[in-house]
Scaffold this motif. Structure first.
Motif, PDB file in Angstrom:
ATOM      1  N   PRO A 163      -4.953   2.678  -4.332  1.00 43.74           N
ATOM      2  CA  PRO A 163      -3.880   2.664  -5.324  1.00 43.74           C
ATOM      3  C   PRO A 163      -2.502   2.648  -4.663  1.00 43.74           C
ATOM      4  O   PRO A 163      -2.337   3.075  -3.530  1.00 43.74           O
ATOM      5  CB  PRO A 163      -4.086   3.957  -6.093  1.00 43.74           C
ATOM      6  N   VAL A 164      -1.548   2.097  -5.412  1.00 44.50           N
ATOM      7  CA  VAL A 164      -0.141   2.115  -5.026  1.00 44.50           C
ATOM      8  C   VAL A 164       0.618   2.883  -6.100  1.00 44.50           C
ATOM      9  O   VAL A 164       0.195   2.930  -7.254  1.00 44.50           O
ATOM     10  CB  VAL A 164       0.452   0.697  -4.866  1.00 44.50           C
ATOM     11  N   THR A 165       1.711   3.509  -5.720  1.00 42.37           N
ATOM     12  CA  THR A 165       2.543   4.220  -6.678  1.00 42.37           C
ATOM     13  C   THR A 165       3.653   3.292  -7.130  1.00 42.37           C
ATOM     14  O   THR A 165       4.368   2.730  -6.309  1.00 42.37           O
ATOM     15  CB  THR A 165       3.148   5.484  -6.058  1.00 42.37           C
ATOM     16  N   SER A 166       3.785   3.105  -8.433  1.00 43.88           N
ATOM     17  CA  SER A 166       4.823   2.263  -8.997  1.00 43.88           C
ATOM     18  C   SER A 166       5.794   3.122  -9.796  1.00 43.88           C
ATOM     19  O   SER A 166       5.375   3.987 -10.570  1.00 43.88           O
ATOM     20  CB  SER A 166       4.222   1.194  -9.914  1.00 43.88           C
ATOM     21  N   VAL A 167       7.073   2.884  -9.603  1.00 38.55           N
ATOM     22  CA  VAL A 167       8.128   3.559 -10.345  1.00 38.55           C
ATOM     23  C   VAL A 167       8.974   2.456 -10.971  1.00 38.55           C
ATOM     24  O   VAL A 167       9.449   1.564 -10.262  1.00 38.55           O
ATOM     25  CB  VAL A 167       8.990   4.449  -9.422  1.00 38.55           C
ATOM     26  N   TYR A 168       9.151   2.492 -12.301  1.00 35.00           N
ATOM     27  CA  TYR A 168       9.829   1.389 -12.969  1.00 35.00           C
ATOM     28  C   TYR A 168      10.395   1.834 -14.323  1.00 35.00           C
ATOM     29  O   TYR A 168       9.958   2.827 -14.899  1.00 35.00           O
ATOM     30  CB  TYR A 168       8.868   0.214 -13.167  1.00 35.00           C
TER      31      TYR A 168
END
Length: 105
Positions: free
Chosen positions: A38-43
């Motif tokens: 998994p990757v962490t996404s902030v948006y």
């Protein structure tokens, strides 16, 4: 510059990313699909800031197939507004480009 692109899309689950990758490979819209995460996404989303875990699909295809790939992703993607971003493959090894050429219509 080559006639090939790399498309990125993210999904909420690993299974969804694998489903998209497999569908695009089976329909020969992409020559290669890699699932990482998994990757962490902030948006920003709907007036707030979201922070979530996602899975990244990296897809290699022809620039001329972008719209078909984007349409196919949208048809099965769970997001209302999925990321579908293309980056040109500016340079690559001759053997890899030859392989892409052979694998794509």
């Amino acid at each position: 510059m080559t006639p090939f692109i790399q498309i990125a899309t993210t999904t909420a689950t690993r299974d969804e990313a694998k489903q998209i990758a497999r569908m695009l490979i089976e329909t020969r819209l992409v020559a290669c699909a890699q699932v990482t995460g998994p990757v962490t996404s902030v948006y920003h989303w709907q007036g707030g800031i979201e922070n979530g875990e996602e899975w990244l699909c990296t897809l290699k295809t022809r620039e001329t197939l972008f719209e078909k790939v984007a349409t196919a992703i949208r048809e099965v993607h769970s997001y209302q507004c999925p990321e579908i971003v293309a980056t040109p493959i500016v340079a690559a090894t001759a053997d890899y480009l030859a392989w892409l050429e052979r694998e794509l219509p």
